[in-house]
Write an enzyme that holds these catalytic residues in place. Structure first.
Site, mmCIF file in Angstrom:
data_model
loop_
_atom_site.group_PDB
_atom_site.id
_atom_site.type_symbol
_atom_site.label_atom_id
_atom_site.label_comp_id
_atom_site.label_asym_id
_atom_site.label_seq_id
_atom_site.Cartn_x
_atom_site.Cartn_y
_atom_site.Cartn_z
ATOM 1 N N THR A 99 41.246 87.842 22.614
ATOM 2 C CA THR A 99 41.160 86.416 22.280
ATOM 3 C C THR A 99 39.758 86.073 21.769
ATOM 4 O O THR A 99 39.602 85.272 20.839
ATOM 5 C CB THR A 99 41.531 85.547 23.502
ATOM 6 O OG1 THR A 99 42.821 85.951 23.956
ATOM 7 C CG2 THR A 99 41.581 84.078 23.157
ATOM 8 N N GLU A 106 32.032 85.412 26.440
ATOM 9 C CA GLU A 106 31.849 86.224 27.646
ATOM 10 C C GLU A 106 33.182 86.889 27.910
ATOM 11 O O GLU A 106 34.156 86.219 28.253
ATOM 12 C CB GLU A 106 31.390 85.311 28.791
ATOM 13 C CG GLU A 106 30.714 86.073 29.880
ATOM 14 C CD GLU A 106 31.671 86.399 30.986
ATOM 15 O OE1 GLU A 106 32.345 87.440 30.872
ATOM 16 O OE2 GLU A 106 31.751 85.612 31.942
ATOM 17 N N GLU A 135 39.750 97.043 31.634
ATOM 18 C CA GLU A 135 39.519 96.016 32.652
ATOM 19 C C GLU A 135 40.847 95.678 33.338
ATOM 20 O O GLU A 135 41.781 95.193 32.696
ATOM 21 C CB GLU A 135 38.932 94.761 31.994
ATOM 22 C CG GLU A 135 38.575 93.700 33.023
ATOM 23 C CD GLU A 135 37.930 92.460 32.396
ATOM 24 O OE1 GLU A 135 38.473 91.943 31.402
ATOM 25 O OE2 GLU A 135 36.896 92.014 32.923
ATOM 26 N N CYS A 165 34.773 88.782 36.205
ATOM 27 C CA CYS A 165 34.318 89.590 35.072
ATOM 28 C C CYS A 165 33.231 90.562 35.503
ATOM 29 O O CYS A 165 33.103 91.642 34.947
ATOM 30 C CB CYS A 165 33.834 88.689 33.953
ATOM 31 S SG CYS A 165 32.643 87.473 34.501
HETATM 32 P P1 NDP Z 1 42.952 85.335 27.353
HETATM 33 O O1 NDP Z 1 41.641 85.771 26.822
HETATM 34 O O2 NDP Z 1 44.129 85.595 26.508
HETATM 35 O O3 NDP Z 1 42.953 83.759 27.656
HETATM 36 C C1 NDP Z 1 41.848 83.049 28.119
HETATM 37 C C2 NDP Z 1 42.001 81.594 27.688
HETATM 38 O O4 NDP Z 1 42.018 81.488 26.265
HETATM 39 C C3 NDP Z 1 43.282 80.931 28.160
HETATM 40 O O5 NDP Z 1 43.045 79.583 28.450
HETATM 41 C C4 NDP Z 1 44.172 81.085 26.943
HETATM 42 O O6 NDP Z 1 45.256 80.211 26.971
HETATM 43 C C5 NDP Z 1 43.188 80.797 25.834
HETATM 44 N N1 NDP Z 1 43.601 81.301 24.525
HETATM 45 C C6 NDP Z 1 44.505 82.270 24.228
HETATM 46 N N2 NDP Z 1 44.619 82.441 22.904
HETATM 47 C C7 NDP Z 1 43.769 81.557 22.334
HETATM 48 C C8 NDP Z 1 43.404 81.273 20.974
HETATM 49 N N3 NDP Z 1 43.947 81.914 19.937
HETATM 50 N N4 NDP Z 1 42.482 80.320 20.747
HETATM 51 C C9 NDP Z 1 41.914 79.665 21.771
HETATM 52 N N5 NDP Z 1 42.222 79.889 23.065
HETATM 53 C C10 NDP Z 1 43.117 80.842 23.346
HETATM 54 O O7 NDP Z 1 43.096 85.973 28.789
HETATM 55 P P2 NDP Z 1 44.372 86.050 29.726
HETATM 56 O O8 NDP Z 1 44.392 84.840 30.540
HETATM 57 O O9 NDP Z 1 45.613 86.392 28.936
HETATM 58 O O10 NDP Z 1 43.975 87.324 30.611
HETATM 59 C C11 NDP Z 1 44.049 88.625 30.031
HETATM 60 C C12 NDP Z 1 42.889 89.479 30.473
HETATM 61 O O11 NDP Z 1 41.685 88.915 29.978
HETATM 62 C C13 NDP Z 1 42.670 89.584 31.979
HETATM 63 O O12 NDP Z 1 43.470 90.540 32.569
HETATM 64 C C14 NDP Z 1 41.227 89.961 32.032
HETATM 65 O O13 NDP Z 1 41.083 91.346 31.802
HETATM 66 C C15 NDP Z 1 40.611 89.214 30.842
HETATM 67 N N6 NDP Z 1 39.967 87.951 31.300
HETATM 68 C C16 NDP Z 1 38.610 87.970 31.426
HETATM 69 C C17 NDP Z 1 37.973 86.862 31.935
HETATM 70 C C18 NDP Z 1 36.490 86.871 32.102
HETATM 71 O O14 NDP Z 1 35.982 86.249 33.043
HETATM 72 N N7 NDP Z 1 35.745 87.486 31.188
HETATM 73 C C19 NDP Z 1 38.692 85.656 32.333
HETATM 74 C C20 NDP Z 1 40.118 85.717 32.104
HETATM 75 C C21 NDP Z 1 40.714 86.848 31.606
HETATM 76 P P3 NDP Z 1 46.717 80.838 27.300
HETATM 77 O O15 NDP Z 1 46.641 81.417 28.671
HETATM 78 O O16 NDP Z 1 47.650 79.692 27.197
HETATM 79 O O17 NDP Z 1 46.981 81.897 26.256
#
Ligand code: NDP
Length: 492
Positions: free
Chosen positions: A237, A255, A385, A289
């Protein structure tokens, strides 16, 4: 509905320009308690038209917020921090029930949120430029100016804390914000936006649009009138956001997580190292993270360390976050599936499942604290991860090998070194590809320390004064003092 310390509405609208506003879609999605799989409330699903309204409100509010004297801006932001402290129990309860984390961890997150507002409030009137000595014929100075509208896309692992991590410096720098929390955990962000209003921050300065990433998030990132984007989440993303931002040549701060190594040497205090590593992988059920995903342990102490960490893992109590156990559930059914698949992949690839790996027989997205040994560097559980309570233990024989393993993933967020040899520690710190290195501890970051990744773990830094680089742009001002218009060319 009354829940202990928090009143939770049956339905939440969008928070735009200081008003609760129904979404154009007229769709509200349930947010689920991950410990019971029962709905807690319904939250509006924003679409493009709502994003347009929120960005327009932020744009409209920008000049007046930018021009509010910085000491006054600082006082208002500080007041948000005070309100967060006053409402700590309520906010912690909301976070715990919505996200699943133990109540005491949610309290700690909210104290951290208060601290972000306090810390950045104090910096609001100290964002100075510099005077550049270019010679007698020109006065030259720089000013640091806000970008304008800051879009913040926050994830579900630390929703309230990360709201504050991004919004507080953005506001202190004079930007206005539109926040899009993750659909799994919107409640604390909506409450924090209300507290911003109660603190006296003008309408339109902080807006929250809820809904999913593919619609609301994507529309926000693609919006013409957004000036900077801050995102925490996955690499895929993050890449997509960077691509979309490239079309606007727009500042992004990303991040994107890690696969963080803890290097444990024979001269380390093993008991302390095991304690830190257990805390570092099982806190918030590993949905952190900066978790210690990989323990990279010298072969001479491997078995002893493994026993120590397994003993701790097997003592963890699991329950609803609001009962304040050692560990709560994973945040969503989807994430439970993802973590379960990684555990299966570990077994299939030949790693040894020493403890955990199962889902307790109860409702909710619980997974036991899990430790794999005999993990090799090329396995998926050593490279990708997992974002769950799953520790991969690898062994090494030489320091060279330890560094190769530590640096041998696409990530570079944090790394830890456990040794009592200070020279060795300093040498290792220089060699580790990570934005943050801990020595003989974990989670060494504070609100005051810069945080961010090398390699695919991201770009830019959050926290500390470095965060302002994401929210301020530099203007250089050159004033001629010369009486002669000799027309000398730049660089002469
Ligand atoms: P994502 O990166 O897909 O999503 C994070 C956020 O971004 C959510 O609110 C999501 O909404 C939103 N998002 C998704 N697509 C878009 C887009 N095209 N434009 C703008 N915003 C968008 O993470 P996930 O929640 O699917 O988790 C997947 C993996 O990501 C986890 O298993 C972990 O490994 C990692 N992760 C890392 C984090 C960190 O702290 N660095 C935090 C969270 C996840 P929506 O859920 O509706 O798609």
């Amino acid at each position: 509905m009354r829940h202990l310390d928090a009143t939770i509405a049956d339905r939440y609208d969008l928070y735009i320009d200081g008003e609760w506003t129904e979404p154009a879609s007229e769709i509200w999605q349930e947010t689920i308690d991950p410990a019971t799989e029962e709905p807690i409330s319904s939250v509006a699903s924003a679409e493009r038209a709502d994003v347009d309204r929120a960005v327009a409100a932020a744009r409209e509010a920008f000049p007046s917020w930018r021009d509010t004297p910085p000491d006054e801006r600082g006082r208002l932001i500080y007041r948000v921090g005070q309100l967060v402290r006053e409402r700590l129990d309520e906010l912690a309860y909301l976070e715990s029930i919505d996200q699943g984390k133990p109540l005491s961890q949610a309290r700690s997150d909210m104290r951290g949120a208060a601290r972000y507002f306090e810390y950045y409030a104090g910096a609001a009137d100290k964002l100075e430029g510099r005077s550049v000595p270019v010679g007698p014929d020109q006065v030259d100075y720089t000013v640091r100016e806000p970008y304008g509208v800051s879009a913040q896309i926050t994830p579900w692992n630390f929703p309230g804390n990360l709201f504050a991590r991004g919004v507080a410096p953005a506001l202190a720098a004079g930007n206005t914000t539109v926040v899009k929390p993750a659909p799994q955990t919107p409640l604390s962000s909506l409450r924090l936006a209300e507290l911003c209003e109660q603190a006296g921050i003008a309408d339109g300065v902080v807006n929250v649009i809820t809904g999913d990433g593919g619609t609301a998030g994507a529309a926000l990132v693609a919006h013409d009138s957004v000036d900077t984007v801050t995102f925490t989440g996955s690499v895929s993303t993050g890449r997509e956001i960077m691509r979309r931002s490239a079309e606007h040549v727009r500042e992004v701060t990303l991040e994107l997580g890690g696969k963080n190594p803890a290097l444990i040497f024979p001269d380390a205090d093993l008991d302390a190292a095991a304690e830190w590593v257990a805390k570092a992988i099982f806190t918030n059920a590993g949905q952190v993270c900066s978790a210690a995903d990989r323990a990279v342990v010298h072969e001479s102490i491997h078995d002893e360390f493994l026993n120590e960490v397994v003993e701790r893992a097997s003592e963890y109590s699991l329950d609803r976050g609001v009962e304040d156990p050692d560990m709560g559930p994973l945040c969503s059914a989807e994430h439970f599936e993802r973590v379960t698949q990684y555990i299966e992949a570990g077994v299939d690839e030949g790693a040894s499942l020493v403890t955990g790996g199962k889902a307790p027989d109860r409702s909710g997205y619980f997974i036991e604290p899990t430790v794999f040994s005999a993990v090799t560097h090329d396995m998926r559980i050593a490279q990708e991860e997992i974002f769950g309570p799953v520790l991969s233990v690898l062994s090494f024989s030489t320091t060279e090998e330890a560094v190769q393993i530590a640096n041998g993933t696409k990530y570079g967020l944090v790394a830890g070194v456990f040794t009592n040899d200070v020279t060795h520690a300093h040498r290792l710190v220089r060699r580790l590809d990570a934005g943050n290195v801990y020595v003989n501890k974990w989670f060494g970051d504070t609100n005051q320390t810069p945080f961010g990744g090398y390699k695919l773990s991201g770009v830019g830094r959050e926290k500390g004064l470095e965060a302002f680089d994401s929210y301020l742009q530099t203007k250089n001002v050159a004033i001629n003092l010369s009486d002669t218009a000799d027309g000398s060319l730049p660089g002469a």
